[in-house]
Write a protein that holds these residues in place. Structure first.
Motif, short mmCIF file in Angstrom:
data_model
loop_
_atom_site.label_atom_id
_atom_site.label_comp_id
_atom_site.label_asym_id
_atom_site.label_seq_id
_atom_site.Cartn_x
_atom_site.Cartn_y
_atom_site.Cartn_z
N ALA A 1 20.60 24.97 -17.19
CA ALA A 1 19.72 25.55 -18.20
C ALA A 1 19.29 24.47 -19.19
O ALA A 1 19.96 23.46 -19.34
CB ALA A 1 20.41 26.70 -18.95
N VAL A 2 18.17 24.73 -19.84
CA VAL A 2 17.68 23.86 -20.92
C VAL A 2 17.41 24.76 -22.12
O VAL A 2 16.66 25.73 -22.01
CB VAL A 2 16.40 23.10 -20.52
N TYR A 3 18.03 24.45 -23.26
CA TYR A 3 17.87 25.24 -24.47
C TYR A 3 17.11 24.43 -25.52
O TYR A 3 16.97 23.22 -25.42
CB TYR A 3 19.23 25.62 -25.07
N THR A 4 16.67 25.12 -26.56
CA THR A 4 16.14 24.42 -27.73
C THR A 4 16.55 25.14 -29.00
O THR A 4 16.69 26.36 -29.03
CB THR A 4 14.61 24.29 -27.69
N TYR A 5 16.74 24.36 -30.05
CA TYR A 5 16.93 24.90 -31.40
C TYR A 5 15.56 25.08 -32.05
O TYR A 5 14.56 24.55 -31.56
CB TYR A 5 17.81 23.96 -32.22
N PRO A 6 15.47 25.80 -33.16
CA PRO A 6 14.19 25.93 -33.86
C PRO A 6 13.65 24.59 -34.34
O PRO A 6 14.36 23.58 -34.36
CB PRO A 6 14.54 26.85 -35.05
N ALA A 7 12.37 24.59 -34.74
CA ALA A 7 11.68 23.36 -35.12
C ALA A 7 12.34 22.67 -36.30
O ALA A 7 12.83 23.32 -37.23
CB ALA A 7 10.23 23.66 -35.46
N THR B 1 14.88 18.68 -41.16
CA THR B 1 15.89 19.52 -40.53
C THR B 1 15.24 20.83 -40.13
O THR B 1 14.04 21.04 -40.33
CB THR B 1 17.09 19.75 -41.46
N GLY B 2 16.02 21.74 -39.53
CA GLY B 2 15.48 22.98 -39.00
C GLY B 2 14.99 23.92 -40.09
O GLY B 2 15.47 23.91 -41.22
N THR B 3 14.04 24.77 -39.71
CA THR B 3 13.46 25.69 -40.69
C THR B 3 14.49 26.72 -41.17
O THR B 3 14.66 26.91 -42.38
CB THR B 3 12.26 26.43 -40.09
N GLU C 1 18.66 31.44 -21.18
CA GLU C 1 17.70 30.40 -21.57
C GLU C 1 16.45 31.03 -22.17
O GLU C 1 15.97 30.60 -23.22
CB GLU C 1 17.34 29.55 -20.35
N ARG C 2 15.93 32.06 -21.52
CA ARG C 2 14.73 32.73 -22.05
C ARG C 2 14.99 33.30 -23.45
O ARG C 2 14.18 33.15 -24.36
CB ARG C 2 14.32 33.85 -21.10
N ASP C 3 16.15 33.95 -23.62
CA ASP C 3 16.47 34.55 -24.92
C ASP C 3 16.59 33.48 -26.01
O ASP C 3 16.14 33.69 -27.15
CB ASP C 3 17.78 35.34 -24.82
N ILE C 4 17.19 32.34 -25.68
CA ILE C 4 17.36 31.28 -26.67
C ILE C 4 16.01 30.68 -27.06
O ILE C 4 15.75 30.42 -28.25
CB ILE C 4 18.33 30.20 -26.13
N TRP C 5 15.14 30.47 -26.09
CA TRP C 5 13.80 29.95 -26.41
C TRP C 5 13.00 30.93 -27.25
O TRP C 5 12.33 30.53 -28.22
CB TRP C 5 13.05 29.60 -25.12
N ASP C 6 13.05 32.19 -26.90
CA ASP C 6 12.33 33.19 -27.69
C ASP C 6 12.87 33.25 -29.11
O ASP C 6 12.11 33.38 -30.08
CB ASP C 6 12.45 34.57 -27.03
N ALA C 7 14.18 33.11 -29.25
CA ALA C 7 14.79 33.12 -30.58
C ALA C 7 14.38 31.88 -31.38
O ALA C 7 14.13 31.97 -32.58
CB ALA C 7 16.31 33.18 -30.46
N ALA C 8 14.31 30.72 -30.71
CA ALA C 8 13.90 29.50 -31.40
C ALA C 8 12.49 29.63 -31.95
O ALA C 8 12.19 29.20 -33.07
CB ALA C 8 13.99 28.31 -30.45
N GLU C 9 11.61 30.24 -31.17
CA GLU C 9 10.24 30.46 -31.63
C GLU C 9 10.22 31.41 -32.83
O GLU C 9 9.57 31.16 -33.84
CB GLU C 9 9.39 31.01 -30.50
N ARG C 10 10.95 32.49 -32.71
CA ARG C 10 11.00 33.49 -33.77
C ARG C 10 11.63 32.92 -35.04
O ARG C 10 11.12 33.13 -36.16
CB ARG C 10 11.79 34.70 -33.27
N THR D 1 11.88 29.79 -35.97
CA THR D 1 11.04 28.77 -36.59
C THR D 1 10.11 29.40 -37.60
O THR D 1 10.00 28.95 -38.75
CB THR D 1 10.22 28.01 -35.52
N GLY D 2 9.44 30.47 -37.18
CA GLY D 2 8.55 31.17 -38.10
C GLY D 2 9.29 31.85 -39.23
O GLY D 2 8.84 31.83 -40.39
#
Length: 348
Positions: A143-149, A209-211, A264-273, A275-276
């Motif tokens: 899997a590949v994850y991301t943290y918020p922006a 740093t992160g939002t 992975e999908r849940d983590i990416w969706d959460a990172a997008e959410r 960030t905003g």
């Protein structure tokens, strides 16, 4: 904790009969992401402690510890996975890139100004990440994850990237430091836990740093302006030692891959959410629901910022990354990322 969780040597999955049963399940030992942040507490930990048993009808159970509390340096994750000391683990690409710069191509500063671009970058480079992990470390990418922006917070007004010249700015990576120095700013490396005191004392005037993580530690109380442009994200890879992975029954591997794809999908969706939401909380918008409300000014991304970001990427960030990494990075960039971006890397 490391000794208790993993022991002193290879920690292969343990199973009773060849296929594992609810009475004698396969036991996995996992190193997750950063402790105390939403990705770990809301997604990784519940997945391994509860969801995996549900997905496999009790045939697999797991223990998990965050990598920053597992008793070893984050930079050691890939070698430890190669040895089998950590059979299933999470590695931050920005951290492991101190030894393997090629991994960080997906999250170079200025490369991904929004999550849609980051999704595309990871999709294009993922086959190469998989190949690198297999060939150099004997590791299977799962899997590949991301943290918020990660964005720029400042204690006095600015209207865009150009205004940051001359300021002292907290950074967390070599690439971030190079970007700000090219802008005429001074980079100061400060641990995350010390960012708020440093801003309050005037050691730095800005911090990257992160939002939402910045909001969590109270950056909105010591800064006044926040830029909407993402500079980096914090991409991480989740993988398994090849021998540990192949020791699992085939149908268990199938269930794990399916479950991890959902995670992975849940983590990416959460990172997008998030960030905003981090920006909404910092600026005091009513849509802030999970953070603390601030009164900051949101600095919008201007056409000049977009042009400057691309110029910094092509003239500073990418060439210096290639200098550190060599011909392999030039070839990887020009094969997987350069054509779609319209930015080709030039080697020596």
């Amino acid at each position: 904790l490391a000794a208790a969780l993993f022991g002193a040597g290879p920690a292969w999955p343990q199973a009773g009969p060849a296929t594992g049963t609810p009475a004698d399940p396969v036991q996995l030992k996992v190193v997750g992401g950063l402790a105390s942040v939403a990705q770990y507490t809301r997604y990784e930990e519940p997945f391994w402690r509860r969801r995996i048993a549900e997905l496999t009808h009790g045939r697999v159970v797991a223990e998990i510890a965050p990598f920053d509390r597992a008793g070893f340096r984050a930079e050691e994750m890939l070698p430890l996975m190669r040895l089998g000391v950590v059979p299933f683990g999470t590695a931050l690409v920005a951290v492991v890139s101190s030894e393997e710069p090629e991994f960080n191509a997906v999250d170079l500063p200025g490369l991904n100004p929004d999550i849609a671009t980051l999704r595309q970058t990871v999709r294009l480079y993922r086959p190469h990440l998989r190949e690198l992990l297999r060939e150099r470390y004997g590791i299977e990418l799962l899997a590949v994850y991301t943290y918020p922006a990660q964005v720029t917070w400042c204690s006095r007004p600015f209207s865009g990237l150009a205004d940051l010249a001359g300021r002292r700015i907290r950074t967390s990576s070599v690439g971030q430091a190079e970007l700000f120095e090219a802008l005429g700013a001074t980079s100061v490396v400060i641990p995350f836990a010390e960012v708020v005191p440093a801003l309050r004392a005037g050691v730095v005037e800005c911090a990257v740093t992160g939002t939402l993580s910045g909001n969590t530690v109270g950056l909105h109380e010591v800064t006044s302006h926040i830029h909407a442009m993402a500079l980096t994200w914090g991409v991480s890879i989740f993988a398994a030692n090849h021998a540990a992975w192949m020791a699992l029954p085939e149908d268990v591997r199938h269930s794990l891959r399916a479950g991890l794809a959902d995670l992975e999908r849940d983590i990416w969706d959460a990172a997008e959410r998030e960030t905003g939401e981090g920006l909404d909380c910092a600026t005091g918008r009513p849509s802030c629901t999970s953070g603390r409300t601030g009164r900051m000014t949101l600095v919008p991304v201007t056409p000049a910022d977009i042009e400057r970001r691309r110029a910094l990427l092509t003239s500073t960030v990418l060439p210096r990354w290639v200098d550190r990494c060599g011909e392999d990075c030039t070839r990887a960039w020009n094969t997987y990322l350069g054509p779609s971006l319209g930015i080709m890397a030039r080697g020596d």
